[in-house]
Design an enzyme around this catalytic site. Structure first.
Site, short mmCIF file in Angstrom:
data_model
loop_
_atom_site.label_atom_id
_atom_site.label_comp_id
_atom_site.label_asym_id
_atom_site.label_seq_id
_atom_site.Cartn_x
_atom_site.Cartn_y
_atom_site.Cartn_z
N GLU A 140 -4.97 -3.78 -1.97
CA GLU A 140 -6.43 -3.54 -1.97
C GLU A 140 -6.78 -2.31 -1.14
OE1 GLU A 140 -4.64 -5.91 -0.69
OE2 GLU A 140 -5.60 -6.98 0.97
N ARG A 141 -5.76 -1.74 -0.44
CA ARG A 141 -6.06 -0.57 0.40
C ARG A 141 -6.04 0.73 -0.40
NH1 ARG A 141 -2.64 -1.62 5.82
NH2 ARG A 141 -1.40 -3.05 4.61
N CYS A 149 9.55 1.99 3.40
CA CYS A 149 10.52 0.94 3.69
C CYS A 149 11.91 1.54 3.80
CB CYS A 149 10.49 -0.13 2.62
SG CYS A 149 11.03 0.50 1.05
N LYS A 196 -1.12 -6.98 -9.28
CA LYS A 196 -2.08 -7.11 -8.18
C LYS A 196 -1.67 -6.08 -7.13
CE LYS A 196 -2.66 -8.45 -4.41
NZ LYS A 196 -3.19 -7.41 -3.50
N GLU A 247 9.53 -4.14 12.84
CA GLU A 247 9.23 -2.94 12.05
C GLU A 247 7.93 -2.33 12.61
OE1 GLU A 247 7.76 -3.64 8.02
OE2 GLU A 247 9.02 -1.99 7.33
N SER A 286 5.49 -6.93 3.28
CA SER A 286 6.10 -7.27 4.56
C SER A 286 6.85 -8.60 4.46
CB SER A 286 5.03 -7.31 5.65
OG SER A 286 3.96 -8.13 5.24
N PHE A 299 0.82 -1.22 0.00
CA PHE A 299 0.00 0.00 0.00
C PHE A 299 0.85 1.27 0.00
CE2 PHE A 299 0.99 0.08 4.52
CZ PHE A 299 1.03 1.43 4.79
P1 NAD Z 1 1.66 -6.52 2.99
O1 NAD Z 1 2.71 -7.55 3.09
O2 NAD Z 1 0.54 -6.54 3.97
O3 NAD Z 1 0.97 -6.56 1.53
C1 NAD Z 1 1.73 -6.62 0.36
C2 NAD Z 1 0.91 -7.35 -0.70
O4 NAD Z 1 0.68 -8.68 -0.28
C3 NAD Z 1 -0.44 -6.72 -0.96
O5 NAD Z 1 -0.69 -6.71 -2.33
C4 NAD Z 1 -1.41 -7.64 -0.23
O6 NAD Z 1 -2.68 -7.72 -0.83
C5 NAD Z 1 -0.72 -8.98 -0.31
N1 NAD Z 1 -1.03 -9.84 0.83
C6 NAD Z 1 -1.50 -9.46 2.05
N2 NAD Z 1 -1.65 -10.53 2.85
C7 NAD Z 1 -1.25 -11.60 2.14
C8 NAD Z 1 -1.14 -12.99 2.45
N3 NAD Z 1 -1.47 -13.48 3.64
N4 NAD Z 1 -0.70 -13.82 1.49
C9 NAD Z 1 -0.34 -13.35 0.28
N5 NAD Z 1 -0.41 -12.03 -0.05
C10 NAD Z 1 -0.86 -11.17 0.87
O7 NAD Z 1 2.41 -5.12 3.02
P2 NAD Z 1 1.78 -3.67 3.14
O8 NAD Z 1 1.27 -3.47 4.54
O9 NAD Z 1 0.87 -3.39 2.01
O10 NAD Z 1 3.09 -2.76 2.92
C11 NAD Z 1 3.97 -2.43 3.94
C12 NAD Z 1 5.14 -3.38 4.03
O11 NAD Z 1 5.84 -3.41 2.78
C13 NAD Z 1 6.17 -2.96 5.05
O12 NAD Z 1 6.66 -4.11 5.70
C14 NAD Z 1 7.26 -2.31 4.22
O13 NAD Z 1 8.54 -2.30 4.80
C15 NAD Z 1 7.23 -3.19 3.02
N6 NAD Z 1 7.84 -2.52 1.86
C16 NAD Z 1 9.05 -2.95 1.46
C17 NAD Z 1 9.68 -2.33 0.39
C18 NAD Z 1 11.00 -2.80 -0.09
O14 NAD Z 1 11.35 -2.50 -1.23
N7 NAD Z 1 11.78 -3.53 0.70
C19 NAD Z 1 9.05 -1.26 -0.25
C20 NAD Z 1 7.81 -0.84 0.20
C21 NAD Z 1 7.21 -1.50 1.26
#
Ligand code: NAD
Length: 498
Positions: A175-176, A280, A172, A382, A225, A148
Protein backbone atom coordinates in the site's frame (compact mmCIF):
# COMPACT_ATOMS: atom_id res chain seq x y z
CA UNK A 1 -5.55 14.46 -4.89
CA UNK A 2 -4.83 11.51 -7.17
CA UNK A 3 -6.60 8.32 -6.12
CA UNK A 4 -5.10 4.93 -6.90
CA UNK A 5 -7.93 2.49 -7.60
CA UNK A 6 -8.19 -1.27 -7.55
CA UNK A 7 -8.12 -3.07 -10.88
CA UNK A 8 -10.69 -5.84 -11.15
CA UNK A 9 -12.21 -7.54 -14.16
CA UNK A 10 -10.13 -5.42 -16.54
CA UNK A 11 -11.41 -2.13 -15.10
CA UNK A 12 -10.43 0.49 -12.58
CA UNK A 13 -12.67 -0.03 -9.54
CA UNK A 14 -13.26 2.15 -6.49
CA UNK A 15 -14.05 0.69 -3.12
CA UNK A 16 -12.78 0.54 0.44
CA UNK A 17 -13.54 3.04 3.17
CA UNK A 18 -10.09 3.25 4.74
CA UNK A 19 -8.12 5.83 2.79
CA UNK A 20 -4.34 5.97 3.36
CA UNK A 21 -1.82 8.40 1.91
CA UNK A 22 0.90 7.52 -0.59
CA UNK A 23 3.99 9.68 -0.04
CA UNK A 24 6.74 11.01 -2.25
CA UNK A 25 9.73 10.16 -0.02
CA UNK A 26 12.00 12.61 -1.88
CA UNK A 27 9.97 15.58 -0.67
CA UNK A 28 8.19 14.03 2.30
CA UNK A 29 4.74 14.95 1.05
CA UNK A 30 1.51 13.14 0.31
CA UNK A 31 1.06 12.81 -3.45
CA UNK A 32 -1.85 10.37 -3.78
CA UNK A 33 -4.19 8.23 -1.76
CA UNK A 34 -5.29 4.64 -1.91
CA UNK A 35 -8.43 3.03 -0.49
CA UNK A 36 -7.80 -0.22 1.36
CA UNK A 37 -10.27 -2.96 0.49
CA UNK A 38 -11.72 -5.78 2.52
CA UNK A 39 -13.14 -9.26 1.96
CA UNK A 40 -16.12 -8.00 -0.09
CA UNK A 41 -13.84 -6.44 -2.69
CA UNK A 42 -11.65 -9.52 -2.79
CA UNK A 43 -14.74 -11.70 -3.32
CA UNK A 44 -15.58 -9.59 -6.36
CA UNK A 45 -12.08 -10.03 -7.76
CA UNK A 46 -12.15 -13.79 -7.13
CA UNK A 47 -15.54 -14.09 -8.86
CA UNK A 48 -14.22 -12.29 -11.94
CA UNK A 49 -11.05 -14.36 -11.87
CA UNK A 50 -12.95 -17.64 -11.61
CA UNK A 51 -15.23 -16.69 -14.47
CA UNK A 52 -12.32 -15.84 -16.77
CA UNK A 53 -9.80 -18.55 -15.86
CA UNK A 54 -11.13 -21.69 -17.60
CA UNK A 55 -11.16 -20.09 -21.06
CA UNK A 56 -7.69 -18.65 -20.50
CA UNK A 57 -6.35 -22.03 -19.40
CA UNK A 58 -7.98 -23.66 -22.44
CA UNK A 59 -6.02 -21.47 -24.88
CA UNK A 60 -3.05 -23.29 -26.27
CA UNK A 61 0.14 -22.20 -24.44
CA UNK A 62 1.56 -20.57 -27.54
CA UNK A 63 -1.34 -18.11 -27.54
CA UNK A 64 -0.78 -17.33 -23.88
CA UNK A 65 2.91 -16.84 -24.69
CA UNK A 66 1.98 -14.27 -27.36
CA UNK A 67 0.32 -12.14 -24.67
CA UNK A 68 3.53 -12.36 -22.65
CA UNK A 69 5.59 -11.26 -25.67
CA UNK A 70 3.29 -8.30 -26.16
CA UNK A 71 3.38 -7.42 -22.45
CA UNK A 72 7.17 -7.39 -22.61
CA UNK A 73 7.05 -4.97 -25.55
CA UNK A 74 4.60 -2.67 -23.78
CA UNK A 75 6.65 -2.57 -20.58
CA UNK A 76 9.70 -1.71 -22.68
CA UNK A 77 7.68 0.98 -24.49
CA UNK A 78 6.63 2.55 -21.16
CA UNK A 79 9.87 1.91 -19.28
CA UNK A 80 10.57 5.58 -18.69
CA UNK A 81 7.09 6.43 -17.44
CA UNK A 82 7.02 3.36 -15.18
CA UNK A 83 10.47 4.10 -13.78
CA UNK A 84 9.54 7.66 -12.86
CA UNK A 85 6.25 6.54 -11.32
CA UNK A 86 8.13 3.94 -9.31
CA UNK A 87 10.78 6.39 -8.13
CA UNK A 88 8.18 8.94 -7.06
CA UNK A 89 6.51 6.49 -4.67
CA UNK A 90 9.48 4.39 -3.58
CA UNK A 91 12.31 6.93 -3.52
CA UNK A 92 14.93 4.86 -5.36
CA UNK A 93 16.78 6.71 -8.12
CA UNK A 94 15.33 6.41 -11.62
CA UNK A 95 18.21 4.31 -12.99
CA UNK A 96 17.63 1.85 -10.15
CA UNK A 97 13.88 1.82 -10.86
CA UNK A 98 14.71 0.83 -14.44
CA UNK A 99 16.73 -2.06 -13.03
CA UNK A 100 13.77 -3.02 -10.82
CA UNK A 101 11.51 -3.15 -13.88
CA UNK A 102 14.12 -4.88 -16.04
CA UNK A 103 14.60 -7.69 -13.50
CA UNK A 104 10.83 -8.27 -13.61
CA UNK A 105 10.85 -8.05 -17.39
CA UNK A 106 13.42 -10.86 -17.45
CA UNK A 107 10.80 -13.10 -15.83
CA UNK A 108 8.19 -12.03 -18.40
CA UNK A 109 10.70 -13.06 -21.08
CA UNK A 110 11.17 -16.39 -19.31
CA UNK A 111 7.38 -16.87 -19.27
CA UNK A 112 7.33 -16.32 -23.07
CA UNK A 113 8.77 -19.84 -23.25
CA UNK A 114 5.73 -21.35 -21.54
CA UNK A 115 4.90 -23.89 -24.28
CA UNK A 116 8.28 -25.47 -23.74
CA UNK A 117 8.24 -25.04 -19.95
CA UNK A 118 4.91 -26.85 -19.58
CA UNK A 119 5.94 -29.89 -21.58
CA UNK A 120 5.51 -33.10 -19.64
CA UNK A 121 7.45 -36.34 -19.72
CA UNK A 122 6.62 -39.56 -21.55
CA UNK A 123 7.76 -43.12 -20.95
CA UNK A 124 6.83 -45.62 -23.61
CA UNK A 125 6.58 -49.29 -22.62
CA UNK A 126 6.71 -48.78 -18.86
CA UNK A 127 4.86 -52.13 -18.61
CA UNK A 128 3.21 -54.56 -21.00
CA UNK A 129 1.39 -52.28 -23.42
CA UNK A 130 1.60 -49.48 -20.85
CA UNK A 131 2.86 -45.94 -21.35
CA UNK A 132 3.21 -43.34 -18.62
CA UNK A 133 3.13 -39.60 -19.13
CA UNK A 134 2.86 -36.46 -17.05
CA UNK A 135 1.40 -33.02 -17.54
CA UNK A 136 1.23 -29.81 -15.56
CA UNK A 137 -2.10 -28.06 -15.12
CA UNK A 138 -2.90 -24.62 -13.68
CA UNK A 139 -4.31 -24.34 -10.17
CA UNK A 140 -7.15 -21.90 -10.94
CA UNK A 141 -7.15 -18.63 -9.00
CA UNK A 142 -3.89 -17.78 -7.24
CA UNK A 143 -2.67 -14.70 -5.36
CA UNK A 144 0.49 -12.73 -4.65
CA UNK A 145 1.27 -10.33 -1.79
CA UNK A 146 4.25 -8.07 -2.38
CA UNK A 147 6.52 -5.68 -0.42
CA UNK A 148 7.25 -2.02 -1.04
CA UNK A 149 10.88 -2.36 -2.04
CA UNK A 150 10.49 -3.83 -5.56
CA UNK A 151 7.06 -2.70 -6.76
CA UNK A 152 7.68 -3.89 -10.34
CA UNK A 153 10.12 -6.78 -10.11
CA UNK A 154 8.40 -8.83 -7.42
CA UNK A 155 4.85 -8.57 -8.80
CA UNK A 156 6.29 -9.64 -12.19
CA UNK A 157 8.19 -12.54 -10.57
CA UNK A 158 4.81 -13.89 -9.57
CA UNK A 159 2.25 -12.79 -12.11
CA UNK A 160 4.21 -13.67 -15.25
CA UNK A 161 4.62 -17.41 -14.53
CA UNK A 162 1.23 -17.66 -12.81
CA UNK A 163 -0.64 -16.24 -15.79
CA UNK A 164 1.45 -17.95 -18.44
CA UNK A 165 0.68 -21.28 -16.76
CA UNK A 166 -3.04 -20.61 -17.26
CA UNK A 167 -4.08 -19.28 -13.85
CA UNK A 168 -5.95 -16.13 -12.94
CA UNK A 169 -3.92 -13.94 -10.58
CA UNK A 170 -4.87 -11.56 -7.79
CA UNK A 171 -2.11 -9.18 -6.73
CA UNK A 172 -2.11 -7.36 -3.39
CA UNK A 173 0.80 -4.94 -3.71
CA UNK A 174 2.30 -2.85 -0.95
CA UNK A 175 0.00 0.00 0.00
CA UNK A 176 3.07 2.25 0.18
CA UNK A 177 3.79 2.26 -3.59
CA UNK A 178 0.77 0.77 -5.37
CA UNK A 179 0.76 2.69 -8.69
CA UNK A 180 3.19 0.64 -10.77
CA UNK A 181 1.43 -2.69 -10.09
CA UNK A 182 -1.82 -1.14 -11.34
CA UNK A 183 -0.08 0.17 -14.47
CA UNK A 184 1.32 -3.31 -15.11
CA UNK A 185 -2.21 -4.75 -14.95
CA UNK A 186 -3.45 -2.09 -17.39
CA UNK A 187 -0.60 -2.94 -19.76
CA UNK A 188 -1.49 -6.63 -19.54
CA UNK A 189 -5.01 -5.83 -20.74
CA UNK A 190 -3.52 -3.75 -23.58
CA UNK A 191 -1.34 -6.76 -24.38
CA UNK A 192 -4.45 -8.85 -24.95
CA UNK A 193 -4.90 -10.53 -21.57
CA UNK A 194 -8.59 -11.28 -21.05
CA UNK A 195 -10.33 -9.23 -18.33
CA UNK A 196 -10.34 -10.98 -14.96
CA UNK A 197 -7.06 -12.85 -15.42
CA UNK A 198 -5.00 -10.21 -13.64
CA UNK A 199 -6.56 -8.23 -10.80
CA UNK A 200 -5.02 -5.80 -8.31
CA UNK A 201 -6.62 -5.25 -4.91
CA UNK A 202 -5.21 -2.77 -2.41
CA UNK A 203 -5.20 -3.42 1.27
CA UNK A 204 -3.32 -4.25 4.42
CA UNK A 205 -3.60 -7.10 6.94
CA UNK A 206 -7.36 -7.29 6.49
CA UNK A 207 -7.02 -7.92 2.78
CA UNK A 208 -4.17 -10.37 3.34
CA UNK A 209 -6.32 -12.33 5.79
CA UNK A 210 -9.21 -12.31 3.32
CA UNK A 211 -6.86 -13.78 0.67
CA UNK A 212 -5.60 -16.45 3.08
CA UNK A 213 -9.12 -17.41 4.07
CA UNK A 214 -10.78 -17.40 0.64
CA UNK A 215 -11.49 -21.03 -0.29
CA UNK A 216 -11.23 -20.41 -4.05
CA UNK A 217 -7.65 -19.08 -3.89
CA UNK A 218 -5.50 -22.14 -4.36
CA UNK A 219 -2.01 -20.75 -3.88
CA UNK A 220 -0.45 -17.70 -2.25
CA UNK A 221 2.99 -16.28 -2.93
CA UNK A 222 4.29 -13.74 -0.42
CA UNK A 223 7.40 -11.57 -0.23
CA UNK A 224 8.00 -9.28 2.76
CA UNK A 225 9.37 -9.28 6.28
CA UNK A 226 9.93 -12.58 8.10
CA UNK A 227 7.39 -12.38 10.92
CA UNK A 228 4.63 -11.66 8.42
CA UNK A 229 6.00 -14.27 6.00
CA UNK A 230 5.84 -16.84 8.80
CA UNK A 231 2.29 -15.79 9.66
CA UNK A 232 1.13 -15.93 6.02
CA UNK A 233 2.77 -19.32 5.58
CA UNK A 234 1.09 -20.79 8.65
CA UNK A 235 -2.37 -19.39 8.04
CA UNK A 236 -2.35 -20.12 4.32
CA UNK A 237 -1.07 -23.68 4.74
CA UNK A 238 -3.62 -24.35 7.50
CA UNK A 239 -6.30 -23.31 5.01
CA UNK A 240 -5.01 -25.97 2.62
CA UNK A 241 -3.31 -23.65 0.17
CA UNK A 242 0.02 -24.01 -1.52
CA UNK A 243 2.16 -21.23 0.00
CA UNK A 244 5.64 -19.83 -0.63
CA UNK A 245 6.88 -16.94 1.51
CA UNK A 246 10.13 -15.04 1.13
CA UNK A 247 11.24 -13.11 4.24
CA UNK A 248 13.86 -10.68 5.48
CA UNK A 249 17.62 -10.83 5.13
CA UNK A 250 21.00 -9.88 6.55
CA UNK A 251 23.51 -10.69 3.84
CA UNK A 252 27.23 -10.90 4.56
CA UNK A 253 30.12 -10.07 2.25
CA UNK A 254 33.23 -12.04 3.21
CA UNK A 255 36.51 -10.43 2.16
CA UNK A 256 39.58 -12.68 2.12
CA UNK A 257 43.14 -11.26 2.26
CA UNK A 258 43.76 -12.20 -1.39
CA UNK A 259 40.69 -10.38 -2.75
CA UNK A 260 40.96 -7.68 -5.41
CA UNK A 261 40.24 -5.11 -2.71
CA UNK A 262 39.46 -2.11 -4.90
CA UNK A 263 36.91 -4.12 -6.88
CA UNK A 264 35.48 -5.63 -3.67
CA UNK A 265 35.09 -2.18 -2.12
CA UNK A 266 33.33 -0.85 -5.23
CA UNK A 267 30.99 -3.85 -5.17
CA UNK A 268 30.32 -3.65 -1.44
CA UNK A 269 29.60 0.09 -1.50
CA UNK A 270 27.06 -0.33 -4.32
CA UNK A 271 25.40 -3.32 -2.68
CA UNK A 272 25.30 -1.79 0.80
CA UNK A 273 24.05 1.69 -0.05
CA UNK A 274 22.25 1.27 -3.41
CA UNK A 275 18.49 1.79 -3.09
CA UNK A 276 19.28 3.22 0.40
CA UNK A 277 19.95 -0.35 1.55
CA UNK A 278 16.30 -1.28 1.04
CA UNK A 279 16.97 -4.50 -0.85
CA UNK A 280 16.58 -8.02 0.44
CA UNK A 281 19.82 -8.76 -1.44
CA UNK A 282 21.67 -5.71 -0.08
CA UNK A 283 25.02 -6.31 1.62
CA UNK A 284 24.67 -4.73 5.09
CA UNK A 285 27.45 -6.77 6.75
CA UNK A 286 31.03 -7.07 5.61
CA UNK A 287 33.36 -9.64 7.18
CA UNK A 288 37.05 -9.07 6.50
CA UNK A 289 39.26 -12.01 7.36
CA UNK A 290 42.41 -11.03 9.27
CA UNK A 291 43.37 -7.76 10.97
CA UNK A 292 45.29 -6.29 8.05
CA UNK A 293 42.44 -6.98 5.60
CA UNK A 294 40.06 -5.29 8.06
CA UNK A 295 42.25 -2.21 8.45
CA UNK A 296 42.75 -1.77 4.71
CA UNK A 297 39.10 -2.45 3.91
CA UNK A 298 37.87 0.03 6.50
CA UNK A 299 40.20 2.74 5.20
CA UNK A 300 39.01 2.23 1.61
CA UNK A 301 35.34 2.07 2.62
CA UNK A 302 35.61 5.36 4.52
CA UNK A 303 37.16 7.12 1.55
CA UNK A 304 34.55 5.74 -0.88
CA UNK A 305 31.68 6.66 1.44
CA UNK A 306 32.90 10.26 1.44
CA UNK A 307 32.27 10.34 -2.32
CA UNK A 308 28.66 9.09 -2.14
CA UNK A 309 25.93 11.50 -3.20
CA UNK A 310 22.47 11.27 -1.66
CA UNK A 311 19.75 13.03 -3.64
CA UNK A 312 16.17 13.05 -4.82
CA UNK A 313 14.99 10.02 -6.76
CA UNK A 314 14.98 12.06 -9.97
CA UNK A 315 18.49 13.46 -9.55
CA UNK A 316 20.60 11.59 -12.14
CA UNK A 317 23.77 12.34 -10.15
CA UNK A 318 22.54 10.77 -6.93
CA UNK A 319 23.84 7.34 -5.95
CA UNK A 320 20.79 6.71 -3.82
CA UNK A 321 17.65 8.46 -2.64
CA UNK A 322 15.55 8.66 0.50
CA UNK A 323 14.21 5.71 2.48
CA UNK A 324 10.54 4.95 2.02
CA UNK A 325 8.92 6.73 4.99
CA UNK A 326 9.49 8.95 8.01
CA UNK A 327 8.80 5.95 10.30
CA UNK A 328 11.35 3.84 8.50
CA UNK A 329 13.94 6.61 8.71
CA UNK A 330 13.36 6.82 12.48
CA UNK A 331 13.67 3.03 12.76
CA UNK A 332 17.02 2.98 10.94
CA UNK A 333 18.31 5.83 13.12
CA UNK A 334 17.22 3.93 16.22
CA UNK A 335 19.28 0.93 15.09
CA UNK A 336 22.37 3.12 14.67
CA UNK A 337 21.84 4.41 18.22
CA UNK A 338 21.38 0.82 19.41
CA UNK A 339 24.66 -0.25 17.78
CA UNK A 340 26.48 2.55 19.61
CA UNK A 341 24.83 1.59 22.89
CA UNK A 342 25.84 -2.03 22.33
CA UNK A 343 29.48 -0.99 22.10
CA UNK A 344 30.06 -0.89 18.33
CA UNK A 345 32.02 2.01 16.83
CA UNK A 346 30.08 4.40 14.61
CA UNK A 347 32.82 5.24 12.11
CA UNK A 348 30.61 7.29 9.77
CA UNK A 349 27.28 8.52 11.12
CA UNK A 350 24.52 9.14 8.57
CA UNK A 351 21.95 10.39 11.04
CA UNK A 352 20.73 13.96 11.05
CA UNK A 353 21.37 14.45 7.35
CA UNK A 354 19.17 16.96 5.54
CA UNK A 355 19.11 17.40 1.78
CA UNK A 356 19.24 21.08 0.99
CA UNK A 357 15.95 22.25 -0.50
CA UNK A 358 14.26 18.96 0.46
CA UNK A 359 14.48 19.07 4.23
CA UNK A 360 11.19 17.17 4.62
CA UNK A 361 12.43 14.17 2.57
CA UNK A 362 13.36 10.92 4.34
CA UNK A 363 17.11 11.01 3.76
CA UNK A 364 19.89 9.26 5.58
CA UNK A 365 23.55 9.68 4.73
CA UNK A 366 25.63 6.48 4.64
CA UNK A 367 26.58 4.94 7.97
CA UNK A 368 29.56 2.66 8.64
CA UNK A 369 29.78 0.73 11.91
CA UNK A 370 32.87 -1.21 12.99
CA UNK A 371 33.65 -3.69 15.78
CA UNK A 372 30.24 -5.28 15.51
CA UNK A 373 29.89 -8.61 17.30
CA UNK A 374 27.48 -11.48 16.69
CA UNK A 375 25.70 -11.04 20.03
CA UNK A 376 24.54 -7.49 19.19
CA UNK A 377 20.87 -7.06 18.32
CA UNK A 378 21.79 -4.39 15.79
CA UNK A 379 23.63 -7.19 13.95
CA UNK A 380 21.02 -9.88 14.43
CA UNK A 381 18.12 -7.77 13.12
CA UNK A 382 17.53 -6.57 9.58
CA UNK A 383 17.97 -2.78 9.52
CA UNK A 384 17.03 -2.21 5.85
CA UNK A 385 18.74 1.17 5.48
CA UNK A 386 22.03 2.68 4.23
CA UNK A 387 24.02 1.14 7.08
CA UNK A 388 27.07 -1.11 6.65
CA UNK A 389 28.39 -3.12 9.61
CA UNK A 390 31.90 -4.57 9.86
CA UNK A 391 32.04 -7.92 11.66
CA UNK A 392 35.67 -9.04 11.79
CA UNK A 393 36.82 -12.66 11.53
CA UNK A 394 40.21 -14.32 12.00
CA UNK A 395 39.74 -17.33 9.73
CA UNK A 396 37.69 -18.48 6.76
CA UNK A 397 35.91 -20.99 9.02
CA UNK A 398 34.88 -18.22 11.41
CA UNK A 399 33.68 -16.14 8.44
CA UNK A 400 31.60 -19.05 7.10
CA UNK A 401 30.09 -19.48 10.57
CA UNK A 402 28.58 -15.99 10.87
CA UNK A 403 26.11 -16.10 7.94
CA UNK A 404 25.54 -19.81 8.59
CA UNK A 405 24.38 -19.20 12.16
CA UNK A 406 22.41 -16.03 11.39
CA UNK A 407 18.61 -16.27 11.58
CA UNK A 408 18.41 -15.15 7.94
CA UNK A 409 19.92 -17.03 5.01
CA UNK A 410 19.01 -15.09 1.89
CA UNK A 411 22.24 -14.09 0.15
CA UNK A 412 25.97 -14.05 0.84
CA UNK A 413 29.07 -13.13 -1.12
CA UNK A 414 32.76 -13.98 -0.91
CA UNK A 415 35.52 -11.87 -2.41
CA UNK A 416 38.68 -13.84 -3.16
CA UNK A 417 41.03 -14.91 -5.96
CA UNK A 418 41.30 -18.40 -4.52
CA UNK A 419 39.03 -20.94 -6.20
CA UNK A 420 39.55 -23.54 -3.49
CA UNK A 421 38.43 -21.19 -0.69
CA UNK A 422 35.50 -19.95 -2.79
CA UNK A 423 34.37 -23.48 -3.52
CA UNK A 424 34.63 -24.52 0.12
CA UNK A 425 32.70 -21.44 1.13
CA UNK A 426 29.94 -21.98 -1.45
CA UNK A 427 29.52 -25.58 -0.44
CA UNK A 428 29.54 -25.08 3.35
CA UNK A 429 27.72 -21.80 3.95
CA UNK A 430 24.09 -22.18 5.08
CA UNK A 431 22.59 -19.53 2.85
CA UNK A 432 20.35 -19.96 -0.20
CA UNK A 433 22.07 -17.66 -2.75
CA UNK A 434 25.85 -17.34 -2.95
CA UNK A 435 27.94 -14.84 -4.88
CA UNK A 436 31.60 -15.45 -5.70
CA UNK A 437 33.02 -12.01 -6.40
CA UNK A 438 29.40 -11.06 -7.19
CA UNK A 439 27.92 -8.80 -4.51
CA UNK A 440 24.20 -9.23 -5.28
CA UNK A 441 23.77 -12.81 -6.48
CA UNK A 442 20.13 -12.59 -7.59
CA UNK A 443 19.76 -15.63 -9.87
CA UNK A 444 18.78 -14.98 -13.49
CA UNK A 445 15.15 -15.54 -14.50
CA UNK A 446 15.70 -19.12 -15.69
CA UNK A 447 17.11 -20.19 -12.34
CA UNK A 448 15.08 -19.64 -9.16
CA UNK A 449 15.26 -17.13 -6.31
CA UNK A 450 14.96 -18.10 -2.68
CA UNK A 451 16.74 -17.95 0.66
CA UNK A 452 17.04 -20.34 3.58
CA UNK A 453 16.05 -20.27 7.25
CA UNK A 454 13.88 -17.23 8.13
CA UNK A 455 14.42 -15.80 4.64
CA UNK A 456 12.25 -18.44 2.97
CA UNK A 457 9.21 -20.43 4.09
CA UNK A 458 7.94 -23.22 1.86
CA UNK A 459 9.87 -25.46 -0.48
CA UNK A 460 9.49 -23.85 -3.89
CA UNK A 461 11.37 -20.69 -4.85
CA UNK A 462 10.32 -17.75 -7.00
CA UNK A 463 10.45 -17.90 -10.82
CA UNK A 464 12.57 -20.28 -12.93
CA UNK A 465 11.31 -23.87 -12.95
CA UNK A 466 10.25 -23.58 -9.31
CA UNK A 467 7.87 -20.80 -10.37
CA UNK A 468 6.34 -23.07 -13.00
CA UNK A 469 5.98 -25.89 -10.46
CA UNK A 470 4.47 -23.58 -7.87
CA UNK A 471 1.71 -22.39 -10.18
CA UNK A 472 0.82 -25.81 -11.59
CA UNK A 473 -0.17 -29.25 -10.38
CA UNK A 474 1.50 -32.29 -11.86
CA UNK A 475 -0.73 -35.02 -13.20
CA UNK A 476 0.60 -38.50 -13.97
CA UNK A 477 -1.21 -40.72 -16.45
CA UNK A 478 -0.64 -44.46 -16.85
CA UNK A 479 -2.42 -45.77 -19.94
CA UNK A 480 -3.07 -48.96 -21.78
CA UNK A 481 -5.23 -49.39 -24.86
CA UNK A 482 -7.17 -52.66 -25.12
CA UNK A 483 -5.52 -54.76 -27.80
CA UNK A 484 -8.59 -56.92 -28.35
CA UNK A 485 -6.74 -60.06 -27.21
CA UNK A 486 -7.45 -62.25 -24.23
CA UNK A 487 -8.83 -60.63 -21.07
CA UNK A 488 -6.08 -59.92 -18.58
CA UNK A 489 -6.79 -61.84 -15.38
CA UNK A 490 -8.27 -60.05 -12.40
CA UNK A 491 -5.63 -59.27 -9.88
CA UNK A 492 -6.03 -58.61 -6.18
CA UNK A 493 -2.36 -57.79 -5.84
CA UNK A 494 -0.96 -54.27 -6.19
CA UNK A 495 -0.03 -54.02 -9.90
CA UNK A 496 3.67 -54.18 -10.68
CA UNK A 497 5.41 -53.81 -14.03
CA UNK A 498 7.46 -57.00 -13.68
P1 NAD B 1 6.08 -6.08 4.99
O1 NAD B 1 6.25 -7.43 5.57
O2 NAD B 1 5.79 -4.94 5.90
O3 NAD B 1 4.90 -6.08 3.89
C1 NAD B 1 4.81 -7.06 2.90
C2 NAD B 1 3.34 -7.24 2.54
O4 NAD B 1 2.62 -7.71 3.66
C3 NAD B 1 2.67 -5.95 2.09
O5 NAD B 1 1.85 -6.22 0.99
C4 NAD B 1 1.85 -5.54 3.30
O6 NAD B 1 0.66 -4.85 2.98
C5 NAD B 1 1.51 -6.87 3.94
N1 NAD B 1 1.36 -6.76 5.40
C6 NAD B 1 1.85 -5.79 6.21
N2 NAD B 1 1.53 -6.04 7.49
C7 NAD B 1 0.84 -7.20 7.49
C8 NAD B 1 0.26 -7.99 8.53
N3 NAD B 1 0.35 -7.64 9.82
N4 NAD B 1 -0.37 -9.12 8.19
C9 NAD B 1 -0.44 -9.51 6.91
N5 NAD B 1 0.10 -8.79 5.88
C10 NAD B 1 0.74 -7.65 6.18
O7 NAD B 1 7.40 -5.80 4.14
P2 NAD B 1 7.86 -4.45 3.46
O8 NAD B 1 8.30 -3.49 4.52
O9 NAD B 1 6.86 -3.99 2.46
O10 NAD B 1 9.14 -4.95 2.63
C11 NAD B 1 10.41 -5.07 3.19
C12 NAD B 1 10.69 -6.47 3.70
O11 NAD B 1 10.54 -7.41 2.64
C13 NAD B 1 12.10 -6.64 4.19
O12 NAD B 1 12.09 -7.47 5.34
C14 NAD B 1 12.80 -7.34 3.04
O13 NAD B 1 13.94 -8.08 3.39
C15 NAD B 1 11.71 -8.23 2.57
N6 NAD B 1 11.94 -8.67 1.19
C16 NAD B 1 12.31 -9.96 1.00
C17 NAD B 1 12.58 -10.41 -0.29
C18 NAD B 1 12.95 -11.82 -0.53
O14 NAD B 1 12.81 -12.28 -1.65
N7 NAD B 1 13.44 -12.56 0.46
C19 NAD B 1 12.45 -9.53 -1.36
C20 NAD B 1 12.08 -8.22 -1.12
C21 NAD B 1 11.82 -7.81 0.18
Amino acid sequence: MRTINHFIGGRSVTGGDRIVPVYDPSVGQIQAEVALGRADLLARAVDDARAAQPAWAALNPQRRARVMFRLKELIERDMDELAHLLSREHGKVVADSRGDIQRGLDVVEFACGIPHLLKGEYSEGAGPGIDVYSMRQPLGVVAGITPFNFPAMIPLWMLAPAIACGNAFILKPSERDPSVPVRLAELAIEAGLPAGILNVVHGDKEMVDAILDHPEIKAVSFVGSSDIANYVYGRGAAAGKRVQCMGGAKNHGIVLPDADLDQAVADIIGAAYGSAGERCMALPVVTPVGESTAALLREKLVSEIARLRVGTATNPDAHYGPVVSAEHKARVEAYIAMAAAEGAEIVVDGRGFELQGHEEGYYLAPTLIDHVTADMRSYQDEIFGPVLQILRAETLEEAIGYPSRHQYGNGVAIFTRNGDYAQRFASQVEVGMVGINVPIPVPVAYHSFGGWKRSGFGDLDQYGMDGIRFYTRGKKITKRWPSGGAVVDQSFVIPTMR
